[in-house]
Design a protein around this motif. Structure first.
Motif, PDB file in Angstrom:
ATOM      1  N   ARG A  77       2.213   1.856  -3.456  1.00  0.00           N
ATOM      2  CA  ARG A  77       1.187   2.444  -4.323  1.00  0.00           C
ATOM      3  C   ARG A  77       0.997   3.927  -4.028  1.00  0.00           C
ATOM      4  O   ARG A  77       0.826   4.739  -4.946  1.00  0.00           O
ATOM      5  CB  ARG A  77      -0.139   1.703  -4.183  1.00  0.00           C
ATOM      6  N   LYS A  78       1.024   4.320  -2.762  1.00  0.00           N
ATOM      7  CA  LYS A  78       0.903   5.737  -2.399  1.00  0.00           C
ATOM      8  C   LYS A  78       2.077   6.543  -2.948  1.00  0.00           C
ATOM      9  O   LYS A  78       1.901   7.646  -3.454  1.00  0.00           O
ATOM     10  CB  LYS A  78       0.833   5.899  -0.876  1.00  0.00           C
ATOM     11  N   LYS A  79       3.281   5.981  -2.826  1.00  0.00           N
ATOM     12  CA  LYS A  79       4.473   6.683  -3.305  1.00  0.00           C
ATOM     13  C   LYS A  79       4.442   6.867  -4.823  1.00  0.00           C
ATOM     14  O   LYS A  79       4.917   7.869  -5.333  1.00  0.00           O
ATOM     15  CB  LYS A  79       5.742   5.919  -2.915  1.00  0.00           C
ATOM     16  N   ALA A 120       1.697   7.001  -6.757  1.00  0.00           N
ATOM     17  CA  ALA A 120       0.463   7.617  -7.249  1.00  0.00           C
ATOM     18  C   ALA A 120       0.743   8.887  -8.035  1.00  0.00           C
ATOM     19  O   ALA A 120       0.088   9.167  -9.039  1.00  0.00           O
ATOM     20  CB  ALA A 120      -0.480   7.902  -6.087  1.00  0.00           C
ATOM     21  N   ARG A 123       0.835  -1.209   0.000  1.00  0.00           N
ATOM     22  CA  ARG A 123       0.000   0.000   0.000  1.00  0.00           C
ATOM     23  C   ARG A 123       0.866   1.254   0.000  1.00  0.00           C
ATOM     24  O   ARG A 123       0.580   2.222  -0.712  1.00  0.00           O
ATOM     25  CB  ARG A 123      -0.921   0.000   1.206  1.00  0.00           C
ATOM     26  N   GLU A 124       1.941   1.239   0.777  1.00  0.00           N
ATOM     27  CA  GLU A 124       2.861   2.373   0.822  1.00  0.00           C
ATOM     28  C   GLU A 124       3.533   2.586  -0.538  1.00  0.00           C
ATOM     29  O   GLU A 124       3.715   3.716  -0.979  1.00  0.00           O
ATOM     30  CB  GLU A 124       3.919   2.152   1.907  1.00  0.00           C
TER      31      GLU A 124
END
Length: 69
Positions: A34-36, A38, A31-32
């Motif tokens: 994917r956030k980075k 985005a 998840r981290e």
């Protein structure tokens, strides 16, 4: 942990094996990662966590570089 991310350069691209690129990202979770990524606006195909053996193998490649995102 180090994750290997397989992606297409543009988010609007349909995944085509011959144009798939890879990058390595250090993060705690998928998840981290994917956030980075985005903000980069890429089409992520697959995110794989690398165990010690696989990481050692990937480090042998001259293209190995952990992205700073």
């Amino acid at each position: 942990m180090i994750f290997k991310v397989l992606y297409q350069e543009f988010a609007s691209e349909v995944p085509v094996r011959e144009r798939t690129q890879s990058m390595y990202v250090e993060a705690k979770t998928e998840r981290e990662v994917r956030k980075k990524l985005a903000e980069k606006n890429v089409n992520i195909e697959y995110i794989q966590v690398l165990n010690e053996d696989h990481l050692a193998y990937e480090k042998q490649s001259e293209d190995f570089q952990v992205e700073n995102v």
